[in-house]
Each structure stands twice: as structure tokens, then as C-alpha cells.
Design an enzyme around this catalytic site. Structure first.
Site, PDB file in Angstrom:
ATOM      1  N   THR A   1       0.807  -1.220   0.000  1.00 49.83           N
ATOM      2  CA  THR A   1       0.000   0.000   0.000  1.00 49.83           C
ATOM      3  C   THR A   1       0.849   1.283   0.000  1.00 49.83           C
ATOM      4  O   THR A   1       1.973   1.274   0.526  1.00 49.83           O
ATOM      5  CB  THR A   1      -0.906   0.002   1.254  1.00 49.83           C
ATOM      6  OG1 THR A   1      -1.519   1.278   1.407  1.00 49.83           O
ATOM      7  CG2 THR A   1      -0.120  -0.290   2.534  1.00 49.83           C
ATOM      8  N   ASP A   2       0.274   2.358  -0.515  1.00 50.36           N
ATOM      9  CA  ASP A   2       0.961   3.667  -0.466  1.00 50.36           C
ATOM     10  C   ASP A   2       1.131   4.151   0.974  1.00 50.36           C
ATOM     11  O   ASP A   2       1.951   5.033   1.246  1.00 50.36           O
ATOM     12  CB  ASP A   2       0.192   4.717  -1.296  1.00 50.36           C
ATOM     13  CG  ASP A   2      -1.254   4.931  -0.888  1.00 50.36           C
ATOM     14  OD1 ASP A   2      -1.711   4.302   0.097  1.00 50.36           O
ATOM     15  OD2 ASP A   2      -1.939   5.731  -1.546  1.00 50.36           O
ATOM     16  N   GLU A   3       0.349   3.577   1.908  1.00 48.30           N
ATOM     17  CA  GLU A   3       0.399   4.069   3.298  1.00 48.30           C
ATOM     18  C   GLU A   3       1.747   3.801   3.962  1.00 48.30           C
ATOM     19  O   GLU A   3       2.049   4.389   4.997  1.00 48.30           O
ATOM     20  CB  GLU A   3      -0.734   3.459   4.129  1.00 48.30           C
ATOM     21  CG  GLU A   3      -2.078   3.869   3.605  1.00 48.30           C
ATOM     22  CD  GLU A   3      -3.215   3.774   4.618  1.00 48.30           C
ATOM     23  OE1 GLU A   3      -2.952   3.633   5.818  1.00 48.30           O
ATOM     24  OE2 GLU A   3      -4.368   3.837   4.174  1.00 48.30           O
TER      25      GLU A   3
ATOM     26  N   TYR B   1      -1.756  -0.245  11.212  1.00 45.00           N
ATOM     27  CA  TYR B   1      -1.958  -0.935   9.929  1.00 45.00           C
ATOM     28  C   TYR B   1      -0.753  -0.731   9.011  1.00 45.00           C
ATOM     29  O   TYR B   1      -0.148  -1.695   8.531  1.00 45.00           O
ATOM     30  CB  TYR B   1      -3.240  -0.420   9.244  1.00 45.00           C
ATOM     31  CG  TYR B   1      -3.293  -0.755   7.758  1.00 45.00           C
ATOM     32  CD1 TYR B   1      -3.433  -2.069   7.320  1.00 45.00           C
ATOM     33  CD2 TYR B   1      -3.164   0.255   6.784  1.00 45.00           C
ATOM     34  CE1 TYR B   1      -3.448  -2.376   5.956  1.00 45.00           C
ATOM     35  CE2 TYR B   1      -3.179  -0.045   5.431  1.00 45.00           C
ATOM     36  CZ  TYR B   1      -3.325  -1.359   5.027  1.00 45.00           C
ATOM     37  OH  TYR B   1      -3.325  -1.669   3.676  1.00 45.00           O
TER      38      TYR B   1
ATOM     39  N   LYS C   1       2.166  -3.344   7.491  1.00 38.36           N
ATOM     40  CA  LYS C   1       2.367  -3.545   6.046  1.00 38.36           C
ATOM     41  C   LYS C   1       3.827  -3.261   5.690  1.00 38.36           C
ATOM     42  O   LYS C   1       4.425  -3.938   4.851  1.00 38.36           O
ATOM     43  CB  LYS C   1       1.435  -2.631   5.231  1.00 38.36           C
ATOM     44  CG  LYS C   1      -0.040  -2.967   5.308  1.00 38.36           C
ATOM     45  CD  LYS C   1      -0.391  -4.334   4.761  1.00 38.36           C
ATOM     46  CE  LYS C   1      -0.277  -4.427   3.256  1.00 38.36           C
ATOM     47  NZ  LYS C   1      -0.695  -5.763   2.751  1.00 38.36           N
TER      48      LYS C   1
HETATM   49  P1  NAD Z   1     -10.174  -6.788   2.520  1.00 37.06           P
HETATM   50  O1  NAD Z   1     -10.185  -6.426   3.961  1.00 37.06           O
HETATM   51  O2  NAD Z   1     -11.372  -6.554   1.688  1.00 37.06           O
HETATM   52  O3  NAD Z   1      -9.800  -8.338   2.350  1.00 37.06           O
HETATM   53  C1  NAD Z   1      -8.809  -8.968   3.080  1.00 37.06           C
HETATM   54  C2  NAD Z   1      -8.961 -10.467   2.857  1.00 37.06           C
HETATM   55  O4  NAD Z   1      -7.929 -11.140   3.597  1.00 37.06           O
HETATM   56  C3  NAD Z   1     -10.293 -11.023   3.356  1.00 37.06           C
HETATM   57  O5  NAD Z   1     -10.804 -11.945   2.430  1.00 37.06           O
HETATM   58  C4  NAD Z   1      -9.926 -11.715   4.655  1.00 37.06           C
HETATM   59  O6  NAD Z   1     -10.777 -12.780   5.006  1.00 37.06           O
HETATM   60  C5  NAD Z   1      -8.527 -12.211   4.336  1.00 37.06           C
HETATM   61  N1  NAD Z   1      -7.730 -12.427   5.538  1.00 37.06           N
HETATM   62  C6  NAD Z   1      -7.579 -11.600   6.606  1.00 37.06           C
HETATM   63  N2  NAD Z   1      -6.781 -12.175   7.522  1.00 37.06           N
HETATM   64  C7  NAD Z   1      -6.383 -13.371   6.996  1.00 37.06           C
HETATM   65  C8  NAD Z   1      -5.539 -14.399   7.461  1.00 37.06           C
HETATM   66  N3  NAD Z   1      -4.929 -14.315   8.640  1.00 37.06           N
HETATM   67  N4  NAD Z   1      -5.358 -15.478   6.673  1.00 37.06           N
HETATM   68  C9  NAD Z   1      -5.984 -15.581   5.465  1.00 37.06           C
HETATM   69  N5  NAD Z   1      -6.808 -14.643   4.993  1.00 37.06           N
HETATM   70  C10 NAD Z   1      -7.001 -13.542   5.748  1.00 37.06           C
HETATM   71  O7  NAD Z   1      -8.903  -6.047   1.925  1.00 37.06           O
HETATM   72  P2  NAD Z   1      -8.612  -5.402   0.504  1.00 37.06           P
HETATM   73  O8  NAD Z   1      -9.027  -3.985   0.529  1.00 37.06           O
HETATM   74  O9  NAD Z   1      -9.112  -6.303  -0.554  1.00 37.06           O
HETATM   75  O10 NAD Z   1      -6.997  -5.416   0.525  1.00 37.06           O
HETATM   76  C11 NAD Z   1      -6.276  -6.511   0.000  1.00 37.06           C
HETATM   77  C12 NAD Z   1      -4.792  -6.197   0.072  1.00 37.06           C
HETATM   78  O11 NAD Z   1      -4.501  -5.022  -0.673  1.00 37.06           O
HETATM   79  C13 NAD Z   1      -4.289  -5.939   1.490  1.00 37.06           C
HETATM   80  O12 NAD Z   1      -3.027  -6.522   1.622  1.00 37.06           O
HETATM   81  C14 NAD Z   1      -4.196  -4.422   1.573  1.00 37.06           C
HETATM   82  O13 NAD Z   1      -3.195  -4.026   2.489  1.00 37.06           O
HETATM   83  C15 NAD Z   1      -3.817  -4.076   0.144  1.00 37.06           C
HETATM   84  N6  NAD Z   1      -4.221  -2.747  -0.328  1.00 37.06           N
HETATM   85  C16 NAD Z   1      -5.512  -2.316  -0.162  1.00 37.06           C
HETATM   86  C17 NAD Z   1      -5.883  -1.079  -0.699  1.00 37.06           C
HETATM   87  C18 NAD Z   1      -7.294  -0.552  -0.552  1.00 37.06           C
HETATM   88  O14 NAD Z   1      -7.547   0.606  -0.879  1.00 37.06           O
HETATM   89  N7  NAD Z   1      -8.273  -1.336  -0.111  1.00 37.06           N
HETATM   90  C19 NAD Z   1      -4.944  -0.294  -1.369  1.00 37.06           C
HETATM   91  C20 NAD Z   1      -3.635  -0.770  -1.507  1.00 37.06           C
HETATM   92  C21 NAD Z   1      -3.301  -2.010  -0.996  1.00 37.06           C
HETATM   93  O1  DAU Z   2      -4.153   4.078   0.597  1.00 35.99           O
HETATM   94  C1  DAU Z   2      -4.396   2.706   0.536  1.00 35.99           C
HETATM   95  C2  DAU Z   2      -5.175   2.319   1.761  1.00 35.99           C
HETATM   96  O2  DAU Z   2      -6.483   2.835   1.582  1.00 35.99           O
HETATM   97  C3  DAU Z   2      -5.214   0.823   2.012  1.00 35.99           C
HETATM   98  O3  DAU Z   2      -3.918   0.358   2.255  1.00 35.99           O
HETATM   99  C4  DAU Z   2      -6.123   0.518   3.215  1.00 35.99           C
HETATM  100  O4  DAU Z   2      -6.240  -0.891   3.388  1.00 35.99           O
HETATM  101  C5  DAU Z   2      -7.478   1.096   2.952  1.00 35.99           C
HETATM  102  O5  DAU Z   2      -8.308   0.926   4.092  1.00 35.99           O
HETATM  103  C6  DAU Z   2      -7.386   2.596   2.627  1.00 35.99           C
HETATM  104  O6  DAU Z   2      -7.000   3.374   3.808  1.00 35.99           O
HETATM  105  P1  DAU Z   2      -7.630   4.807   4.108  1.00 35.99           P
HETATM  106  O7  DAU Z   2      -7.506   5.065   5.541  1.00 35.99           O
HETATM  107  O8  DAU Z   2      -7.128   5.838   3.169  1.00 35.99           O
HETATM  108  O9  DAU Z   2      -9.161   4.489   3.673  1.00 35.99           O
HETATM  109  P2  DAU Z   2     -10.571   4.773   4.387  1.00 35.99           P
HETATM  110  O10 DAU Z   2     -11.605   4.357   3.403  1.00 35.99           O
HETATM  111  O11 DAU Z   2     -10.640   4.212   5.754  1.00 35.99           O
HETATM  112  O12 DAU Z   2     -10.572   6.348   4.493  1.00 35.99           O
HETATM  113  C7  DAU Z   2     -10.397   7.162   3.349  1.00 35.99           C
HETATM  114  C8  DAU Z   2     -10.418   8.616   3.803  1.00 35.99           C
HETATM  115  O13 DAU Z   2     -11.743   8.931   4.275  1.00 35.99           O
HETATM  116  C9  DAU Z   2      -9.508   8.906   4.982  1.00 35.99           C
HETATM  117  O14 DAU Z   2      -8.973  10.203   4.844  1.00 35.99           O
HETATM  118  C10 DAU Z   2     -10.427   8.844   6.192  1.00 35.99           C
HETATM  119  C11 DAU Z   2     -11.753   9.350   5.644  1.00 35.99           C
HETATM  120  N1  DAU Z   2     -12.976   8.788   6.277  1.00 35.99           N
HETATM  121  C12 DAU Z   2     -13.085   7.441   6.392  1.00 35.99           C
HETATM  122  C13 DAU Z   2     -14.200   6.871   6.980  1.00 35.99           C
HETATM  123  C14 DAU Z   2     -14.327   5.384   7.124  1.00 35.99           C
HETATM  124  C15 DAU Z   2     -13.984   9.643   6.711  1.00 35.99           C
HETATM  125  O15 DAU Z   2     -13.903  10.880   6.573  1.00 35.99           O
HETATM  126  N2  DAU Z   2     -15.099   9.080   7.287  1.00 35.99           N
HETATM  127  C16 DAU Z   2     -15.246   7.739   7.456  1.00 35.99           C
HETATM  128  O16 DAU Z   2     -16.281   7.315   8.019  1.00 35.99           O
END
Ligand code: NAD
Ligand code: DAU
Length: 331
Positions: free
Chosen positions: A119-121, A143, A147
């Protein structure tokens, strides 16, 4: 290719599985613990075309059973919600760090290709300009720290053991099948219900939005063409302040701005994320869906797929929501 997709029942993992079956004809095994965020429903249309193993990545026996006859591991499995990492970091340490270690060991024993979805985070917040793969790692939340730890472990397996690893770091994803604890699906479902839209702080934090299929393609490019030991950023085409995202959702759902409610800010809230993806673009990747098109598609999907989200908005979700936002959702 014979792929083990860990976390393939989650939001991005299930999109990736669908894309690999459709565009690459892969032989796919999914290993997933099915936490609250992982659901068989996310794979409903492809479940008969994959092998599904229910288990945790931190469990060597489950990993050993799943990895049989695979050429490569792509690891999506993670605890992913920043707010949950602030209230309870332990699960993040176990899954994101310990789990990655178990997968790396499995790959090392068998000489498998390994792709870590990151992730970019890990870079922290940036006021202007964009992070490159050479930017320092400065994670802010439990988190992003876990990562980061996982990424460092992956690099160490390349340097120490010569494992063929690649790290692909995505910016904020959005699209169908995203669990409604994250900004976009939460705001869409609350808007459809005519409920409040809880915006943290001043709403001016910026995220770099990436349509989920574009991330799936980016990871595929990194898997096919990425050099061993390298990291590739995969950033979306648009940056947007949260309040603008919320206003676009209100407009697409035909609701008034009066539903917006400014609430207490997230502790340690990163102000802005932005990724430079020149390295991945040089491999041939380019994002195809801009935010204007992607958010309209996403709102349409949630509007048409109540069968998917209605069962979520019960039990654990309602408890989480009330605990986190200090108020109940409309019944
Ligand atoms: P998500 O929370 O929707 O899905 C996570 C999945 O992992 C689920 O199916 C969950 O059951 C499984 N999981 C959790 N713990 C586990 C374990 N111990 N063993 C096996 N499976 C397990 O997440 P997502 O948004 O699809 O993210 C997927 C990946 O991409 C993550 O690694 C996250 O860090 C990365 N990522 C997410 C974003 C985003 O914006 N959502 C952006 C960049 C990177
Ligand atoms: O940048 C990639 C990441 O994006 C992934 O690695 C993470 O898994 C994913 O959860 C996401 O993280 P963020 O914290 O950026 O996403 P989130 O959707 O939780 O929040 C996006 C923005 O919105 C952030 O600035 C917080 C704000 N927010 C979020 C929630 C849930 C609100 O203002 N209100 C809310 O209720």
C-alpha cells in the site's frame, strides 16, 4: 499459470481472481480465513472454477495444503482497516507480519515466485509531490506499520535467500465488493438509506483513487514483467479531497448535502497520499478508469446489489458502527 491467491475472498483479491480467470485462464487456488471482510459471496460467480481453502496464512499447515501444485503466491491477505488497527492492533501484527513470514517460508521451501500486495500508506503522508519507490518508509498507523514490516521481510527474502519476490504498492482502491467500513461504500450505503455521512476532521484529506480492476491489472504486470527484488507503485489517475468524494456520491444518489456530518478526526490521520507510478507504467501498465467514471459505476453496482450488502449491515457491522461513530445506523 498456477496461482495461490491469499486473501482472494476479500475486495481486491476477489476482483483479481475474476480477472485472472477471465483474461489469463489461470488455475487458481484461494486461501482465505474468511474474517468479517472475507466472504464467499465475493467469489459467487467463480467459486466453481477455483479451489478454495479455508484457512489462515499464519497457519503453516493451512498454507502447506493450499500451496500444493502452485507456481506463484500472490498475497492479498491482510487486516486492512486503519480505524480497526487503532482500536485493536494485535490481529494486524499476526496476519500482516507473521502471516507474511509463513508464506515467504512456503515460497522459499518450494522455490516459488512471490508477489506481495502492499500500500501507499507505507510512505506516510506527503503535502506536495508524489512518492516514488525510493521514498523513505514512514508509516503512521499500526496498519501501515505492519504492512511496512511485511514489505521489509519480503525484501529480506530476496536479498538473503534469492527468492523471486515483487512488491506492488497500490493507492486507495474503490469499486464493487468493498466492505462498507471504507469511505466510499460506507458513504454510498448511508446515502442510499438517507442516513448521515460521517466525514472525519475538516474533510480535506486527499486520497489517490484507483479503480479496483486497474489495481488487478497493475499487479498482473508486476507478476509477469517485474524484476525480482523490485517494488512497483500503482497509483490511481485522480486525487480528490474526501469532501469532494462525498459530494459526488450525494449527487449520484440524489441526496442533499445536509446529510454530511463532520465528526471527530481519526488519530494520526494522514493528510495526503500520492504515488508516482512511472516504474510500473514503464512495464506497460496504465489505469483505464478515471474517478468520474469509476464512482458512477460503483454507485450503480451498490444500488443494484442489495443482495450483497444487506446481510453485512447486521450483527458485527452494526456493533462496530455504533462503537466507532457513537451512534446507530438507521434501521
Ligand atoms: P479486505 O479487507 O477486503 O480483504 C482482506 C482479505 O484477507 C479477506 O478476504 C480476509 O478474510 C482475508 N484475511 C484476513 N486475515 C487473513 C488471514 N490471517 N489469513 C488468510 N486470509 C485472511 O482487503 P482489501 O481492501 O481487498 O486489501 C487486499 C490487500 O490489498 C491488502 O493486503 C491491503 O493491504 C492491500 N491494499 C488495499 C488497498 C485498498 O484501498 N483497499 C490499497 C492498496 C493495498
Ligand atoms: O491508501 C491505501 C489504503 O487505503 C489501504 O492500504 C487501506 O487498506 C485502505 O483501508 C485505505 O485506507 P484509508 O484510511 O485511506 O481508507 P478509508 O476508506 O478508511 O478512508 C479514506 C479517507 O476517508 C480517509 O482520509 C479517512 C476518511 N474517512 C473514512 C471513513 C471510514 C472519513 O472521513 N469518514 C469515514 O467514516
Amino acid at each position: 499459470m498456477r496461482l495461490l491467491v491469499c486473501g482472494g475472498a476479500g475486495f481486491i483479491g476477489s476482483t483479481f481472481v475474476r480477472l485472472r480467470l477471465r483474461e489469463y485462464g489461470d488455475d487458481v487456488t484461494v486461501l482465505d480465513k474468511l474474517t468479517y471482510a472475507g466472504r464467499r459471496e465475493n467469489l459467487h460467480d467463480v467459486i466453481d472454477n477455483i479451489r478454495f481453502v479455508h484457512g489462515a496464512i499464519e497457519d503453516p499447515a493451512a498454507v502447506g495444503a493450499a500451496v500444493i501444485e502452485c507456481d506463484a503466491i500472490v498475497n492479498f491477505a491482510a487486516e486492512t482497516h486503519v480505524d480497526r488497527s487503532i482500536s485493536g492492533p494485535e490481529a494486524f501484527i499476526i496476519t500482516n507480519m507473521q502471516g507474511t513470514h509463513v508464506l515467504l517460508e512456503a515460497a522459499r521451501e518450494r522455490g516459488l515466485r512471490y508477489v506481495q500486495v502492499s500500500t501507499d500508506e507505507v510512505y506516510g503522508s506527503i503535502d506536495s509531490g508524489s512518492f516514488t519507490e525510493f521514498s523513505p518508509l514512514q508509516p503512521s498507523s499500526p496498519y501501515s506499520a505492519t504492512k511496512c514490516g511485511a514489505d521489509l521481510l519480503v525484501s529480506s527474502y530476496y536479498h538473503t535467500y534469492g527468492l523471486s519476490t515483487t512488491i506492488c504498492r497500490g493507492s486507495n482502491n474503490y469499486g464493487p465488493y468493498q466492505y462498507p467500513e471504507k469511505l466510499i461504500p460506507l458513504m454510498i450505503l448511508n446515502a442510499l438509506a438517507g442516513d448521515h455521512l460521517p466525514v472525519y476532521g475538516d474533510g480535506r484529506n486527499v486520497r489517490n483513487w484507483l479503480y479496483v480492476e486497474d489495481f488487478g491489472h497493475g499487479i498482473s504486470y508486476a507478476l509477469a514483467h517485474g524484476a525480482p527484488g523490485e517494488t512497483y507503485n500503482c497509483g490511481g489517475p485522480d486525487e480528490c479531497e474526501n469532501i469532494d468524494v462525498v459530494r459526488q456520491i450525494l449527487s449520484l444518489t440524489g441526496r442533499e448535502d445536509s446529510l454530511i456530518e463532520y465528526v471527530k478526526d481519526r488519530p494520526g490521520h494522514d493528510r495526503r497520499y500520492s504515488l508516482a507510478s512511472d516504474k510500473l507504467r514503464a512495464l506497460g501498465w496504465t489505469p483505464r478508469v478515471d474517478f468520474h467514471e469509476g464512482i458512477a459505476r460503483t454507485v450503480d453496482w451498490y444500488r443494484s446489489n442489495a443482495w450483497w450488502w444487506e446481510p453485512i449491515r447486521t450483527g458485527e457491522y452494526l456493533e462496530y458502527y455504533e462503537r466507532h461513530y457513537g451512534r446507530a445506523l438507521k434501521p
